[in-house]
Design a protein around this motif. Structure first.
Motif, PDB file in Angstrom:
ATOM      1  N   PRO A  68       0.807  -1.231   0.000  1.00 36.19           N
ATOM      2  CA  PRO A  68       0.000   0.000   0.000  1.00 36.19           C
ATOM      3  C   PRO A  68       0.832   1.269   0.000  1.00 36.19           C
ATOM      4  O   PRO A  68       0.486   2.250  -0.669  1.00 36.19           O
ATOM      5  N   SER A 103     -11.273   7.923  -1.683  1.00 38.41           N
ATOM      6  CA  SER A 103     -10.135   7.014  -1.837  1.00 38.41           C
ATOM      7  C   SER A 103     -10.360   6.039  -2.988  1.00 38.41           C
ATOM      8  O   SER A 103      -9.427   5.742  -3.749  1.00 38.41           O
ATOM      9  N   LEU A 107      -8.189   5.763  -6.323  1.00 43.52           N
ATOM     10  CA  LEU A 107      -7.553   4.483  -6.627  1.00 43.52           C
ATOM     11  C   LEU A 107      -7.824   4.055  -8.065  1.00 43.52           C
ATOM     12  O   LEU A 107      -6.896   3.656  -8.798  1.00 43.52           O
TER      13      LEU A 107
END
Length: 269
Positions: A68, A103, A107
């Protein structure tokens, strides 16, 4: 349980499972441990194979744990998520869109922008490695090259020069000239330089996004002051105007397109 004891336990379990059958009888566990230490003698093929397997296991677990972080620092994710957060603050909306939506949008936009990089890393590195056509060292270099090209194309030379100078000062050597190609740039200076460049561009875009919404706040505050309604919070009145303004100009379309077009494609990409 901490990660280090887990790794030690896994390594010990693999070592015991890899022992020959005769190590399991007679002396029991002590005899098995004795065989492990006896295998540590120079020239032992079993010990070398076992050590290689353990090192590969530890390396794999390490890569999975930092994946990550690598996604954030070596791709376009940082710029996207910061700009979306600034946009939400400029609109005056604390929880809408929620963090998971922002998010997720950042992404998937990152996957869209980084698709040529991922494809080159797969075709040149991962797929030949899975076919046993190249070694792990060659695969690692081929997987990293597309990411290095992408980061170098989107890094300011000034930021790269800064970290190269700091690295040279720490090593006690002469500063190297700013590289002209990605092959000349080192990972040590390129990754932090890319991060600094991403943060600068994200905040520059955020500043431009903030300006029209600040103007709406000022106009609403001036109207309320002139009407004598000084006790009424201006944010309460300006919030619906900012939302409808953003919707009418098709803000999400313009912002998403501008963000993805702000990236310089790789050479030959």
């Amino acid at each position: 349980m901490p990660r280090a004891p887990l790794l030690l336990l896994a390594s010990a379990a693999l070592a015991l499972l890899a022992l020959p059958a005769q190590a399991q009888d007679g002396a029991g566990v002590l005899g098995a441990l004795g065989d492990v230490f006896s295998d540590a003698a120079p020239g032992s093929d079993e010990r070398a194979t076992l050590s290689g397997r353990i090192i590969q296991l530890v390396a794999l677990m390490t890569v999975l744990s930092i994946a990550p972080g690598l996604l954030m620092i070596m791709t376009s994710f940082t710029r996207f998520v910061i700009v979306f957060s600034i946009l939400r603050s400029a609109l005056g909306l604390n929880q809408s869109p929620p963090n998971v939506v922002l998010s997720s949008m950042a992404l998937f936009m990152t996957f869209f922008v980084m698709q040529p990089v991922f494809e080159q890393a797969w075709e040149n590195g991962l797929q030949p490695l899975m076919d046993n056509a190249i070694t792990e060292e060659q695969a690692l270099a081929r997987i990293g090259d597309p990411f290095k090209d992408f980061m170098f194309a989107n890094t300011r030379p000034r930021d790269l020069e800064l970290f190269q100078g700091l690295a040279a000062r720490a090593d006690g050597s002469e500063p190297l000239p700013v590289p002209e190609t990605a092959d000349e740039a080192g990972w040590r200076a390129l990754i932090p330089a890319f991060m600094i460049s991403e943060l600068r561009r994200a905040f520059s875009i955020g500043f431009l996004i903030y300006l029209p919404f600040v103007a709406i706040d000022l106009i609403v505050a001036s109207v309320l002051m002139s009407a004598g309604m000084m006790m009424l919070p201006p944010v309460l009145i300006s919030l619906p105007f900012k939302v409808i303004f953003f919707v009418l100009i098709d803000g999400w379309y313009m912002l998403a397109g501008s963000l993805m077009e702000s990236y310089v494609p790789m050479a030959g990409g």
